[in-house]
Design a protein around this motif. Structure first.
Motif, PDB file in Angstrom:
ATOM      1  N   PHE A  78       0.642  -1.081   0.092  1.00 56.63           N
ATOM      2  CA  PHE A  78       0.169   0.054   0.078  1.00 56.63           C
ATOM      3  C   PHE A  78       0.844   1.303  -0.083  1.00 56.63           C
ATOM      4  CE2 PHE A  78      -2.436  -3.192   2.676  1.00 56.63           C
ATOM      5  CZ  PHE A  78      -3.192  -3.689   1.834  1.00 56.63           C
ATOM      6  N   ALA A  79       0.556   2.137  -0.822  1.00 59.22           N
ATOM      7  CA  ALA A  79       0.941   3.565  -0.645  1.00 59.22           C
ATOM      8  C   ALA A  79       0.730   4.004   0.614  1.00 59.22           C
ATOM      9  CB  ALA A  79       0.654   4.371  -2.067  1.00 59.22           C
ATOM     10  N   PRO A  80       1.660   5.099   1.219  1.00 59.60           N
ATOM     11  CA  PRO A  80       1.248   5.903   2.006  1.00 59.60           C
ATOM     12  C   PRO A  80       0.060   6.779   2.165  1.00 59.60           C
ATOM     13  CG  PRO A  80       3.534   6.346   1.422  1.00 59.60           C
ATOM     14  CD  PRO A  80       2.922   5.442   0.319  1.00 59.60           C
ATOM     15  N   GLY A  81      -0.676   6.471   3.495  1.00 61.49           N
ATOM     16  CA  GLY A  81      -2.094   7.027   3.441  1.00 61.49           C
ATOM     17  C   GLY A  81      -3.201   6.217   2.956  1.00 61.49           C
ATOM     18  N   PHE A  82      -3.009   4.990   2.212  1.00 56.53           N
ATOM     19  CA  PHE A  82      -4.062   4.112   1.866  1.00 56.53           C
ATOM     20  C   PHE A  82      -4.500   3.514   3.014  1.00 56.53           C
ATOM     21  CE2 PHE A  82      -5.603   0.114   0.505  1.00 56.53           C
ATOM     22  CZ  PHE A  82      -6.744   0.449  -0.432  1.00 56.53           C
ATOM     23  N   MET A  83      -3.733   2.828   3.952  1.00 54.50           N
ATOM     24  CA  MET A  83      -4.623   1.891   5.127  1.00 54.50           C
ATOM     25  C   MET A  83      -5.505   3.181   5.871  1.00 54.50           C
ATOM     26  SD  MET A  83      -1.477  -0.537   6.036  1.00 54.50           S
ATOM     27  CE  MET A  83      -2.519  -1.536   7.352  1.00 54.50           C
ATOM     28  N   GLY A 135       0.403   7.720  -6.717  1.00 55.55           N
ATOM     29  CA  GLY A 135      -0.317   7.322  -5.567  1.00 55.55           C
ATOM     30  C   GLY A 135      -0.627   5.745  -5.532  1.00 55.55           C
ATOM     31  N   VAL A 136       0.062   5.086  -6.086  1.00 60.32           N
ATOM     32  CA  VAL A 136      -0.262   3.574  -6.065  1.00 60.32           C
ATOM     33  C   VAL A 136       1.155   2.844  -5.770  1.00 60.32           C
ATOM     34  CG1 VAL A 136      -0.955   1.570  -7.511  1.00 60.32           C
ATOM     35  CG2 VAL A 136      -2.103   3.650  -7.707  1.00 60.32           C
ATOM     36  N   GLY A 194       2.457   1.044 -10.411  1.00 61.14           N
ATOM     37  CA  GLY A 194       2.414   2.094  -9.330  1.00 61.14           C
ATOM     38  C   GLY A 194       3.642   2.953  -9.178  1.00 61.14           C
ATOM     39  N   ALA A 195       3.506   3.992  -9.009  1.00 60.77           N
ATOM     40  CA  ALA A 195       4.584   5.139  -8.884  1.00 60.77           C
ATOM     41  C   ALA A 195       5.199   4.811  -7.556  1.00 60.77           C
ATOM     42  CB  ALA A 195       4.213   6.601  -8.959  1.00 60.77           C
ATOM     43  N   GLU A 196       4.520   4.387  -6.654  1.00 61.88           N
ATOM     44  CA  GLU A 196       5.150   4.089  -5.335  1.00 61.88           C
ATOM     45  C   GLU A 196       5.543   2.656  -5.002  1.00 61.88           C
ATOM     46  OE1 GLU A 196       5.365   6.716  -3.485  1.00 61.88           O
ATOM     47  OE2 GLU A 196       4.578   8.095  -4.607  1.00 61.88           O
ATOM     48  N   ASP A 197       5.703   1.752  -6.063  1.00 62.48           N
ATOM     49  CA  ASP A 197       5.642   0.398  -5.965  1.00 62.48           C
ATOM     50  C   ASP A 197       7.372   0.088  -5.954  1.00 62.48           C
ATOM     51  OD1 ASP A 197       5.642  -2.425  -6.021  1.00 62.48           O
ATOM     52  OD2 ASP A 197       4.531  -2.664  -7.771  1.00 62.48           O
ATOM     53  N   SER A 198       7.931  -0.494  -4.783  1.00 66.49           N
ATOM     54  CA  SER A 198       9.172  -0.818  -4.588  1.00 66.49           C
ATOM     55  C   SER A 198       9.470  -2.142  -5.173  1.00 66.49           C
ATOM     56  CB  SER A 198       9.615  -0.641  -3.126  1.00 66.49           C
ATOM     57  OG  SER A 198       8.926  -1.517  -2.410  1.00 66.49           O
ATOM     58  N   VAL A 199       8.551  -2.918  -5.236  1.00 66.62           N
ATOM     59  CA  VAL A 199       8.623  -4.371  -5.879  1.00 66.62           C
ATOM     60  C   VAL A 199       8.673  -4.576  -7.327  1.00 66.62           C
ATOM     61  CG1 VAL A 199       7.755  -6.678  -5.761  1.00 66.62           C
ATOM     62  CG2 VAL A 199       7.277  -5.411  -3.847  1.00 66.62           C
ATOM     63  N   ALA A 200       7.975  -3.639  -7.939  1.00 64.50           N
ATOM     64  CA  ALA A 200       7.868  -3.774  -9.365  1.00 64.50           C
ATOM     65  C   ALA A 200       7.847  -2.507  -9.714  1.00 64.50           C
ATOM     66  CB  ALA A 200       6.938  -4.673  -9.991  1.00 64.50           C
ATOM     67  N   PRO A 201       8.855  -1.516  -9.752  1.00 67.34           N
ATOM     68  CA  PRO A 201       8.478  -0.066 -10.147  1.00 67.34           C
ATOM     69  C   PRO A 201       8.550  -0.051 -11.718  1.00 67.34           C
ATOM     70  CG  PRO A 201      11.072  -0.807  -9.709  1.00 67.34           C
ATOM     71  CD  PRO A 201      10.113  -1.780  -9.464  1.00 67.34           C
ATOM     72  N   PRO A 202       8.049   1.454 -12.068  1.00 67.24           N
ATOM     73  CA  PRO A 202       7.473   1.687 -13.417  1.00 67.24           C
ATOM     74  C   PRO A 202       8.643   1.164 -14.642  1.00 67.24           C
ATOM     75  CG  PRO A 202       6.909   3.587 -12.058  1.00 67.24           C
ATOM     76  CD  PRO A 202       7.816   2.466 -11.208  1.00 67.24           C
ATOM     77  N   SER A 203       9.883   1.032 -14.035  1.00 64.69           N
ATOM     78  CA  SER A 203      10.940   0.621 -15.191  1.00 64.69           C
ATOM     79  C   SER A 203      10.616  -0.808 -15.561  1.00 64.69           C
ATOM     80  CB  SER A 203      12.342   0.940 -14.501  1.00 64.69           C
ATOM     81  OG  SER A 203      12.388  -0.002 -13.137  1.00 64.69           O
ATOM     82  N   LEU A 236     -10.598  -2.516   3.823  1.00 65.22           N
ATOM     83  CA  LEU A 236     -10.149  -3.113   2.713  1.00 65.22           C
ATOM     84  C   LEU A 236      -8.803  -3.602   3.125  1.00 65.22           C
ATOM     85  CD1 LEU A 236     -10.197  -4.282  -0.137  1.00 65.22           C
ATOM     86  CD2 LEU A 236      -9.600  -1.966  -1.119  1.00 65.22           C
ATOM     87  N   SER A 237      -7.844  -2.548   3.519  1.00 58.07           N
ATOM     88  CA  SER A 237      -6.412  -3.172   3.857  1.00 58.07           C
ATOM     89  C   SER A 237      -6.456  -4.120   4.873  1.00 58.07           C
ATOM     90  CB  SER A 237      -5.629  -1.905   4.485  1.00 58.07           C
ATOM     91  OG  SER A 237      -6.200  -1.025   5.156  1.00 58.07           O
ATOM     92  N   SER A 238      -7.189  -4.045   5.889  1.00 58.32           N
ATOM     93  CA  SER A 238      -7.382  -5.153   7.018  1.00 58.32           C
ATOM     94  C   SER A 238      -7.912  -6.475   6.478  1.00 58.32           C
ATOM     95  CB  SER A 238      -8.285  -4.762   8.019  1.00 58.32           C
ATOM     96  OG  SER A 238      -8.565  -5.514   8.905  1.00 58.32           O
ATOM     97  N   ARG A 239      -8.835  -6.651   5.322  1.00 55.48           N
ATOM     98  CA  ARG A 239      -9.137  -7.821   4.781  1.00 55.48           C
ATOM     99  C   ARG A 239      -8.202  -8.420   4.039  1.00 55.48           C
ATOM    100  NH1 ARG A 239     -14.467  -6.887   1.660  1.00 55.48           N
ATOM    101  NH2 ARG A 239     -14.393  -9.231   1.671  1.00 55.48           N
ATOM    102  N   LEU A 240      -7.464  -7.510   3.184  1.00 51.88           N
ATOM    103  CA  LEU A 240      -6.238  -8.062   2.570  1.00 51.88           C
ATOM    104  C   LEU A 240      -5.235  -8.637   3.374  1.00 51.88           C
ATOM    105  CD1 LEU A 240      -6.225  -5.163  -0.090  1.00 51.88           C
ATOM    106  CD2 LEU A 240      -6.537  -7.740  -0.485  1.00 51.88           C
ATOM    107  N   LEU A 241      -4.889  -8.056   4.309  1.00 50.86           N
ATOM    108  CA  LEU A 241      -3.995  -8.456   5.386  1.00 50.86           C
ATOM    109  C   LEU A 241      -4.241  -9.764   5.900  1.00 50.86           C
ATOM    110  CD1 LEU A 241      -2.803  -5.252   6.700  1.00 50.86           C
ATOM    111  CD2 LEU A 241      -1.240  -6.736   5.118  1.00 50.86           C
ATOM    112  N   HIS A 242      -5.375 -10.121   6.272  1.00 52.35           N
ATOM    113  CA  HIS A 242      -6.221 -11.083   6.781  1.00 52.35           C
ATOM    114  C   HIS A 242      -6.363 -12.270   5.805  1.00 52.35           C
ATOM    115  CE1 HIS A 242      -7.964  -8.756  10.277  1.00 52.35           C
ATOM    116  NE2 HIS A 242      -8.039  -9.936  10.916  1.00 52.35           N
ATOM    117  N   SER A 243      -6.265 -12.060   4.759  1.00 54.90           N
ATOM    118  CA  SER A 243      -6.214 -13.033   3.683  1.00 54.90           C
ATOM    119  C   SER A 243      -4.555 -13.506   3.532  1.00 54.90           C
ATOM    120  CB  SER A 243      -6.474 -12.648   2.381  1.00 54.90           C
ATOM    121  OG  SER A 243      -5.781 -11.596   1.463  1.00 54.90           O
ATOM    122  N   LEU A 244      -3.760 -12.667   3.855  1.00 51.90           N
ATOM    123  CA  LEU A 244      -2.366 -13.315   4.112  1.00 51.90           C
ATOM    124  C   LEU A 244      -2.158 -14.078   5.205  1.00 51.90           C
ATOM    125  CD1 LEU A 244       0.566 -13.216   3.284  1.00 51.90           C
ATOM    126  CD2 LEU A 244       0.678 -10.902   4.451  1.00 51.90           C
TER     127      LEU A 244
END
Length: 272
Positions: free
Chosen positions: A154-159, A241-242, A209-218, A165-173
């Protein structure tokens, strides 16, 4: 290695398949069809949306032995054939689901009408890092991944904006089978299709996502460049913001990108 068994979740209204374009959507490691629920709902009037869950995630049974991303792609085709035998389909996937999409386009391109690869890459991370994560989860369980995943997903502020929604996604993990999660890590450790991108001929969009550290825009640009270098049609887009879960973080933008791609590919097919 063996092809895993996948189960599907219908995200659009119950109706006879075939009257509308079929879109198959794939999840990120540690998530479920929930990651696509909002975007799927936004597309549901125009497209039949069917999500699949990774082994040991959501509704899919746990894996009992290792598998590759190519075998995940085979399992997706098998799943489609169980609900719409022999049908061609549009595909969108996020992270590991996106990697599976690239493998589909390489190995089963005749079945695809279009491809949207989101928050993913032709290679993700290093084999050593994935094997280390697999061992951690096998011994400590998936709950150990929650804090780190929240920071990556999640980008900063999303949670703060979307606590439920963020809680449900983390519960699925947390609820994911630890051994299946580890097998998914093993699949990603062996995944590298950079040299095969030029063989992809299906119309493709790569979304980052511009904020994605796993799979950046490059990474998205690398996919688009690799496909176009081989003569295919591909474009790259970046969502501001994603971070790593674009369908959950920006369902409206993702739905609009998919709607444009699907309708363009459908009209292109009709014109042939």
């Amino acid at each position: 290695m063996a092809r895993p068994t996948l189960k599907a979740v219908l995200l659009s209204p119950q109706r006879t398949l075939g009257d509308k374009p079929l879109l198959i959507v794939g999840p990120s490691l540690g998530t479920s069809s929930l990651v696509w629920a909002q975007a799927g709902s936004l597309l549901a009037n125009d497209v039949d949306v069917v999500a699949w869950d990774l082994p040991g995630h959501g509704v899919s049974p746990a894996a009992t032995e290792p598998f590759s991303v190519a075998e995940l792609a085979d399992a997706v085709v098998e799943l489609v054939d169980s609900i719409a035998p022999g049908e061609t389909f549009h595909y969108a996937g996020v992270s590991l689901g996106g990697a599976t999409g690239l493998q589909l386009a390489i190995k089963h391109g005749d079945r695809l009408k279009s491809l949207s690869v989101q928050c993913s890459g032709a290679k993700l991370g290093t084999p050593e890092a994935w094997q280390e994560r697999a061992e951690t989860v096998r011994t400590q369980g998936t709950a150990v991944m929650i804090q780190g995943s929240a920071g990556r997903w999640f980008a900063p502020g999303f949670m703060d904006r979307e606590p439920e929604l963020s809680s449900r996604l983390l519960h699925s993990l947390r609820d994911t089978d630890r051994f299946s999660y580890a097998f998914c890590c093993g699949a990603l450790a062996g995944f590298d299709v950079r040299a095969e991108l030029g063989s992809i001929t299906v119309p493709t969009q790569a979304v980052a996502g511009a904020e994605d550290s796993v799979a950046p825009p490059s990474f998205a640009q690398e996919i688009a460049d690799g496909i176009t270098a081989g003569g295919g049609t591909a474009s790259a887009a970046t969502l501001e913001g994603v971070a790593h879960l674009a369908p959950a973080e920006a369902p409206g933008h993702v739905a609009e990108l998919l709607r444009s791609l699907i309708f363009w590919a459908e009209s292109r097919g009709a014109a042939k």
